[in-house]
Enzyme design. Structure first.
Site, mmCIF file in Angstrom:
data_model
loop_
_atom_site.group_PDB
_atom_site.id
_atom_site.type_symbol
_atom_site.label_atom_id
_atom_site.label_comp_id
_atom_site.label_asym_id
_atom_site.label_seq_id
_atom_site.Cartn_x
_atom_site.Cartn_y
_atom_site.Cartn_z
ATOM 1 N N GLY A 126 30.658 46.404 25.280
ATOM 2 C CA GLY A 126 31.569 45.727 24.363
ATOM 3 C C GLY A 126 32.982 45.773 24.882
ATOM 4 O O GLY A 126 33.267 46.312 25.948
ATOM 5 N N SER A 128 26.015 56.377 26.722
ATOM 6 C CA SER A 128 26.675 55.078 26.862
ATOM 7 C C SER A 128 26.092 54.328 28.060
ATOM 8 O O SER A 128 25.932 54.890 29.147
ATOM 9 C CB SER A 128 28.161 55.315 27.046
ATOM 10 O OG SER A 128 28.799 54.090 27.230
ATOM 11 N N SER A 129 25.754 53.057 27.840
ATOM 12 C CA SER A 129 25.235 52.258 28.947
ATOM 13 C C SER A 129 26.424 51.903 29.832
ATOM 14 O O SER A 129 27.397 51.326 29.353
ATOM 15 C CB SER A 129 24.592 50.977 28.445
ATOM 16 O OG SER A 129 23.972 51.213 27.221
ATOM 17 N N THR A 186 22.742 49.407 22.301
ATOM 18 C CA THR A 186 21.512 49.740 23.013
ATOM 19 C C THR A 186 20.404 50.097 22.029
ATOM 20 O O THR A 186 19.262 49.659 22.178
ATOM 21 C CB THR A 186 21.784 50.903 23.993
ATOM 22 O OG1 THR A 186 22.917 50.537 24.781
ATOM 23 C CG2 THR A 186 20.608 51.155 24.891
ATOM 24 N N ASN A 202 30.390 57.779 23.454
ATOM 25 C CA ASN A 202 28.946 57.700 23.221
ATOM 26 C C ASN A 202 28.253 58.655 24.181
ATOM 27 O O ASN A 202 28.508 58.643 25.373
ATOM 28 C CB ASN A 202 28.509 56.240 23.494
ATOM 29 C CG ASN A 202 27.041 56.022 23.219
ATOM 30 O OD1 ASN A 202 26.301 56.969 22.958
ATOM 31 N ND2 ASN A 202 26.635 54.770 23.283
ATOM 32 N N GLU A 242 36.477 46.776 25.711
ATOM 33 C CA GLU A 242 36.998 48.121 25.967
ATOM 34 C C GLU A 242 38.505 48.093 26.048
ATOM 35 O O GLU A 242 39.084 47.336 26.833
ATOM 36 C CB GLU A 242 36.414 48.688 27.255
ATOM 37 C CG GLU A 242 35.119 49.415 26.993
ATOM 38 C CD GLU A 242 34.585 50.167 28.180
ATOM 39 O OE1 GLU A 242 35.285 50.277 29.197
ATOM 40 O OE2 GLU A 242 33.450 50.648 28.066
ATOM 41 N N SER A 255 31.671 50.287 22.795
ATOM 42 C CA SER A 255 30.811 51.338 23.310
ATOM 43 C C SER A 255 30.540 52.333 22.182
ATOM 44 O O SER A 255 31.460 52.787 21.514
ATOM 45 C CB SER A 255 31.523 52.027 24.455
ATOM 46 O OG SER A 255 30.724 53.072 24.912
ATOM 47 N N GLY A 256 29.286 52.648 21.972
ATOM 48 C CA GLY A 256 28.937 53.598 20.918
ATOM 49 C C GLY A 256 28.718 52.948 19.569
ATOM 50 O O GLY A 256 28.453 53.625 18.581
HETATM 51 N N1 ADP Z 1 20.548 52.297 14.105
HETATM 52 C C1 ADP Z 1 20.901 53.528 14.450
HETATM 53 N N2 ADP Z 1 20.400 54.559 13.779
HETATM 54 C C2 ADP Z 1 20.738 55.801 14.112
HETATM 55 N N3 ADP Z 1 21.551 56.142 15.091
HETATM 56 C C3 ADP Z 1 22.097 55.152 15.810
HETATM 57 C C4 ADP Z 1 21.783 53.790 15.534
HETATM 58 N N4 ADP Z 1 22.458 53.044 16.401
HETATM 59 C C5 ADP Z 1 23.160 53.891 17.188
HETATM 60 N N5 ADP Z 1 22.931 55.150 16.838
HETATM 61 C C6 ADP Z 1 23.540 56.373 17.452
HETATM 62 O O1 ADP Z 1 24.673 56.005 18.144
HETATM 63 C C7 ADP Z 1 24.586 56.346 19.511
HETATM 64 C C8 ADP Z 1 25.216 55.250 20.364
HETATM 65 O O2 ADP Z 1 24.448 54.094 20.293
HETATM 66 P P1 ADP Z 1 24.275 53.099 21.529
HETATM 67 O O3 ADP Z 1 23.312 52.110 21.126
HETATM 68 O O4 ADP Z 1 23.993 53.869 22.769
HETATM 69 O O5 ADP Z 1 25.698 52.493 21.613
HETATM 70 P P2 ADP Z 1 26.178 51.370 22.635
HETATM 71 O O6 ADP Z 1 25.027 50.931 23.401
HETATM 72 O O7 ADP Z 1 26.752 50.330 21.734
HETATM 73 O O8 ADP Z 1 27.220 52.015 23.437
HETATM 74 C C9 ADP Z 1 23.129 56.498 19.796
HETATM 75 O O9 ADP Z 1 22.894 57.423 20.821
HETATM 76 C C10 ADP Z 1 22.591 56.985 18.461
HETATM 77 O O10 ADP Z 1 22.750 58.364 18.395
HETATM 78 MG MG MG Z 2 24.661 51.004 25.274
#
Ligand code: ADP
Ligand code: MG
Length: 1109
Positions: free
Chosen positions: A390, A163-164, A115, A160, A392, A110-111
């Site tokens: 992912g 976070s989804s 997403t 995050n 956890e 997560s984070g």
């Molecule tokens: N490629 C990227 N460039 C810039 N910031 C990113 C990128 N990927 C993730 N982030 C930052 O990290 C945070 C968490 O990403 P996210 O995709 O929501 O994580 P996950 O879905 O894996 O939990 C996002 O809100 C963003 O601020």
């Molecule tokens: Mg996510």
């Protein structure tokens, strides 16, 4: 500059190694160091073969611009630096061009950026796939489904901010051209427990906060909500506001997105009503109430909230109230109703809230799918994007049923990853005709089996427990596990007989531990049974079904009493297992593309690379193994063409051009370089290199060679440049020389030309002159001839004339002589008759003829008729002298008469007077000539008009002939005094000039004489008859400017009156009688001292001297 550079290989300008397969030596440290190095240089993407490792940069990098999209578009995967776009492009192209359905599997904690990665993939595909209004609408709807799902399915967690809290798999469907047609979204296991309770530092789902912050007052009022977060029990308060998140603006984005995706207004309204109802459910509180049977019964504390919920959702309040108090259990024909205690009531409330929300979320997904589903039935190509939670692992045994499920899912994904990677690797070897060597790797199938086995799997046992009659608790479930799984290698618990960690006190009694492929996870069994049951009391679902709210009704179909189903609904675990199985089946049919997301730190901070954290992720993601698998046989492979292109400069035969198949070229090249045979292998289309070292050696050689080539190129270039310069200079020299030559020749030519022209002109001149001379000579000759001829002719003519004249003269002479002779003869014969009268007759005739001629000529020469014209023609013949004079006189008289005849009587009178004056004074008095031009006016003084002289006028009744001012000379001193001189028919009067009184009056008969000088003066004396009355005072000595006129008029008047001529004496000395004395007035020539005025001076008693200038 760097941006402009065209990269031809991933190997160019590499920071660390871009592809971990090339890592040498390969171990955990080097792996992490390589990642760190790249991360520090903003290279967040690294490959393992075709797998993309993505490290969350936690800040926006400028690597997702439209220019980057263009850069990666249609380029080979290994051509450019590792990038998520490269993977997206590869997937999209092989979908479009090779008709292979694709799936993009994004995994990570997560984070870690899953997403974001999924969104990047989607936006890349959206950017490169077809264009057009319809296609754009599809794209827009697909992209806009994200904000809606994120608002309802994402929350701020400690890991995050966004976070989804659900798993998402989205199939994007394309037509044969690669244009998007639509999509299908599947959602997995929303973390619904979050609705009622959130861990510390975390929030509920975004949508709750968004409504409260972003909705208008009016809308809030409609939903019976208040803006204050603290009013709601379900909203964790410790991080209600998140830094950098604007809930209000996100709310607008969500509503806008809902509109784009195709939600009707009433649907949106219903959705928010359900959200509001869920929020308000949390505020319903219960209090215990003792009943007669001694059992506690729960009662709703404050029914106001309940009332509002019912109003909002159209539920009968009493029905809902009852559902919170009783539970009806139906078994076969029996229906047993039991009361709920307070704890049960709270449980029921939360269960309702969770169910409402999670069903709403599933409904949303279905509704979105309805909007975005492909409209056509044609065969579609599919690209699936999986963004699933992912692995956890919470510390301190906080891992519960949800984590168990999530980790199970990841276990399955890992398995499919291993299977597919290996399968693909193997397939490639077969495809390329390379011998397959077995690779040792950890297969996690055994762990999957531990969880999902239909008989002995943990999920199966949990279901069994849940269905088992009798008391079922989490502890009984753990016991069961201890019995069945005790021997499993990857299962541990305090009680398991063969646990290797029996003495491990770190494992609490209520926990079990599974050694996942990613690490050991300790699960707390508490809540497993309940969560698996996911029980919602039938009373509640029925109450919901009864709601007068179409959406809520639709969310609880099982509440319909008509469809009562006594069978238990499938447990959450089995549901999830089934959906994971479907997903896996789905993924297996597709070509997988992996994005493995790594979280660099726990602080959501940029630039921090926590090696321990990364190391952990690398381990459980099995990335090193991934590399090993990839390298097991051959570490590096590359199609022949790019390989030859890259290294052809290392061998003479292939440089600069290899003519022939690329494979042969590579063979020659490798043989030439002496690379040991076991180090590489030739596939059908690719060269396989066993060891990265070999590749790096090649790279080093290439680098070296490139330097040499650069020198060579420089050398050749310099040579070429000098030569071109030399050639240019040579050419210039030739041009200049030719121009100069041309110029000098031109000058020379012009000189010659001008000299030639000069010479030519001289010669021409000379020739012309010569010709002229000749012509002149010729002309002169001609003229001379003419002249001579003329002279000759003249001479001839004159001679002839002379002859003729002579002849004529002779003839004349003869004639004359003959005439004379005849005359002579005649005269002799007639002499006697002729002499008597012929002479007189001839004389008379001649005279007559002359006279005639004279008069005729005179007629033409007559002078003008003016009497003063003195001209008269000259006398022609002397004998006519007297006649001529007489004729002149007659003519003058005649023309005077003619002139006079024109006069009027008055004019006649004037001229008579003038004539008189002329007779009297002409040539006698010097004053006269001046008077000729002056008309005689007579009355110079207007006596009758001037009132001053009225008396005078009255006294004189006769006609006044002269009225003029004169000066009377005083005898005593010779001084003058003005007097008016009047002349009438009979008298002469003198009067005072000022008063007009008459001083003296003299009858004309008494005037005897008038004297005056011969000079140019106006003095005159009027002599009076001696003894007359007037004479007593003496004569008058006067002076006047009009002397001539006065004298003339006096003379004429006297003559006509007395018939006597008045004596006018003109003398420069005369006597004047003054009383007794006679005074002599003498006129002398005076000086012009006093101007033209004569001066009178008394010299002595007897002499007055008048000096006339
Ligand atoms: N490629 C990227 N460039 C810039 N910031 C990113 C990128 N990927 C993730 N982030 C930052 O990290 C945070 C968490 O990403 P996210 O995709 O929501 O994580 P996950 O879905 O894996 O939990 C996002 O809100 C963003 O601020
Ligand atoms: Mg996510």
């Amino acid at each position: 500059m760097a941006k402009m550079e065209v990269k031809t290989s991933l190997l160019d300008d590499m920071i660390g190694v871009g592809d971990m397969v090339l890592l040498e030596p390969l171990n955990e440290d080097s792996f992490i160091n390589n990642l760190k190095k790249r991360f520090d240089h903003n290279e967040v993407y690294t490959y393992i073969g075709s797998v993309v490792i993505s490290i969350n940069p936690y800040r926006s990098l400028p690597i997702y611009t439209p220019e980057k999209v263009e850069e990666y578009r249609n380029r080979n995967f290994y051509e450019l630096s590792p990038h998520i776009f490269a993977l997206s492009d590869e997937a999209y192209r092989s979908l479009r061009d090779q008709d292979k359905d694709q799936c993009i599997l994004i995994t990570g904690e997560s984070g870690a950026g899953k997403t974001e990665a999924s969104k990047l993939v989607m936006s890349y595909v959206a950017a490169v796939c077809g264009k057009g209004a319809e296609v754009n609408q599809v794209k827009e709807q697909l992209l806009q489904s994200n904000p809606v799902l994120e608002a309802f399915g994402n929350a701020k967690t400690v890991r995050n901010d966004n976070s989804s809290r659900f798993g998402k798999y989205m199939d994007i469907e394309f037509d044969f051209k690669g244009d998007p047609l639509g999509g299908v979204i599947s959602n997995y296991l929303l973390e619904k427990s979050r609705v009622v309770k959130q861990p510390r530092g975390e929030r509920n789902f975004h949508i709750f906060y968004q409504i409260l912050s972003g909705a208008s007052e009016e809308f809030l009022c409609k939903l019976k909500l208040e803006r204050d977060f603290s009013r709601y029990n379900y909203l964790g308060l410790d991080s209600a506001r998140v830094n950098g998140v604007d809930d209000a603006s996100n709310f607008r984005t969500v509503r806008n997105a809902m509109q784009i995706v195709g939600f009707m207004d009433h649907e949106t309204q219903s959705v928010f009503e359900v959200v509001a109802a869920v929020l308000k459910l949390g505020n319903i509180e219960f209090k215990p109430e003792s009943r007669a049977n001694g059992l506690d019964e729960s009662k709703i504390k404050d029914k106001n909230e309940l009332k509002e919920i019912c109003e909002l959702t159209g539920i009968d309040q009493s029905v809902l109230e009852r559902a919170f108090s009783f539970r009806t259990v139906e078994a076969k024909q029996e229906k047993v109703s039991t009361t709920l205690n307070v704890a049960q009531a709270y449980y029921a409330r939360d269960a309702l809230a969770k169910n409402l929300y999670s069903r709403l979320f599933s409904w949303l997904v279905t509704r979105i799918n309805e909007s975005i589903k492909a409209q056509t039935k044609v065969r579609k190509k599919v690209m699936g994007v999986l963004d699933i939670y992912g692995f956890e692992i919470f510390e301190n045994a906080d891992n519960s049923f949800e984590q168990f499920i999530i980790n199970y899912c990841n276990e399955k994904l890992q398995q499919i990853f291993i299977e597919l990677t290996l399968k693909e690797e193997q397939e490639e070897y077969i495809r390329e005709g390379i011998e397959w060597t077995h690779i040792e790797y950890f297969n996690n199938a055994i762990i999957c089996d531990l969880i999902e086995n239909n008989q002995t799997g943990i999920l199966a046992m949990l279901d069994e427990e849940c269905l088992r009659p009798g008391t079922v608790t989490d502890e009984t479930f753990l016991e069961k596990l201890n019995q069945v799984c005790a021997t499993h290698q990857h299962f541990e618990s305090r009680m398991s007989k063969c646990s290797r960690f029996l003495n491990d006190t770190s494992l609490p009694h209520s926990c079990f531990r599974i050694q996942h492929y990613a690490g050991k996870v300790m699960y707390q069994v508490e809540g497993f049974v309940d969560k698996n049951n996911d029980l919602l009391y039938r009373d509640l679902s029925q109450a919901m079904w009864k709601a007068n709210h179409s959406l809520i009704k639709a969310l609880f179909p099982e509440g319909n009493p008509a469809k009562i189903n006594l069978k238990r609904p499938p447990t959450a675990g089995s549901q999830f297992k089934a959906s994971v199985a479907t997903l896996m089946k789905n993924l297996q049919t597709k070509n997988p593309n992996y994005i493995r997301c790594i979280k660099p730190n726990d602080k959501k901070a940029a630039h921090i690379f926590n090696e321990a954290l990364v190391c952990h992720q690398i381990r459980y993601l099995g990335l090193l193994e991934n590399v090993r698998v990839r390298r097991a046989g051959y570490a590096f492979r590359q199609p022949y063409e790019p390989c030859l292109e890259r290294y052809k400069m290392l061998c003479k035969q292939t440089w600069p051009h290899w003519r022939g198949p690329a494979r042969a070229g590579v063979e020659v090249l490798f043989n030439e370089l002496g690379i040991p045979e076991e180090e590489f292998s030739f596939g059908r289309s690719k060269i396989f290199i066993r060891n990265p070292r070999t590749l790096f050696k090649l790279e080093d050689l290439r680098k070296q060679r490139l330097e040499d080539l650069a020198t060579l190129i420089e050398k050749i270039y310099r040579g070429w440049k000098c030569r071109t310069r030399f050639l240019l200079m040579k050419k210039c020299q030739v041009v200049i020389a030719s121009w100069y030559r041309r110029y000098s020749q031109q000058k020379k030519y012009q000189k010659i030309k001008s000299s030639a022209i000069t010479v030519q002109s001289y010669i021409r001149g000379w020739k012309a002159r010569k010709l002229l001379r000749e012509l002149k000579h010729l002309k002169r000759c001609n003229e001379a001839a003419t002249v001579i001829a003329a002279y000759w002719h003249g001479t001839q003519a004159r001679r002839e004339l002379r002859r003729l004249k002579d002849e004529a003269r002779n003839k004349h002479a003869i004639a004359v002589i003959w005439a004379f002779w005849l005359g002579y003869k005649v005269r002799r014969e007639y002499r006697k008759f002729f002499r008597a009268n012929a002479g007189r007759k001839i004389y008379e005739f001649t005279l007559q003829r002359l006279m005639q001629k004279y008069f005729l000529e005179m007629k033409n020469k007559m002078p003008s008729l003016s009497p003063i014209d003195k001209n008269w023609p000259a006398r022609p013949y002397l004998f006519l002298d007297s006649t001529h004079k007489e004729l002149k006189r007659i003519f003058h008289l005649w023309r005077c008469k003619k002139y006079r005849d024109q006069f009027t009587d008055q004019q006649k009178l004037i001229y008579e007077e003038k004539l008189e004056a002329s007779e009297l004074f002409k040539d006698k008095k010097a004053l006269y000539p001046a008077s000729v031009g002056q008309p005689f006016q007579g009355a110079y003084l207007e006596i009758s008009e001037n009132p001053k002289y009225k008396k005078l006028k009255d006294a004189v009744d006769e006609k006044i002939i002269i009225a003029e001012v004169v000066n009377k000379i005083n005898r005593a001193n010779g001084k003058a005094a003005s007097r008016i001189f009047l002349l009438t028919k009979n008298n002469v009067l003198l009067a005072d000039q000022k008063s007009g009184t008459i001083k003296s009056e003299v009858p004309l008969g008494d005037v005897t004489k008038v004297s005056m000088s011969s000079q140019n003066d106006g003095f005159f004396a009027v002599h009076l008859k001696e003894g007359s009355e007037a004479a007593s005072k003496g004569d008058f000595l006067l002076s006047s400017d009009h002397l001539i006129e006065m004298a003339t008029k006096l003379y004429r008047t006297t003559l006509s009156q007395t018939k006597q001529k008045l004596n006018i004496e003109i003398s420069d000395e005369f006597l004047v009688q003054f009383k007794q004395d006679k005074v002599c007035v003498k006129f002398i020539q005076g000086s012009q001292k006093n101007g033209n005025i004569p001066t009178c001076k008394r010299k002595n008693n007897r002499l007055l001297e008048v000096a006339v200038p």
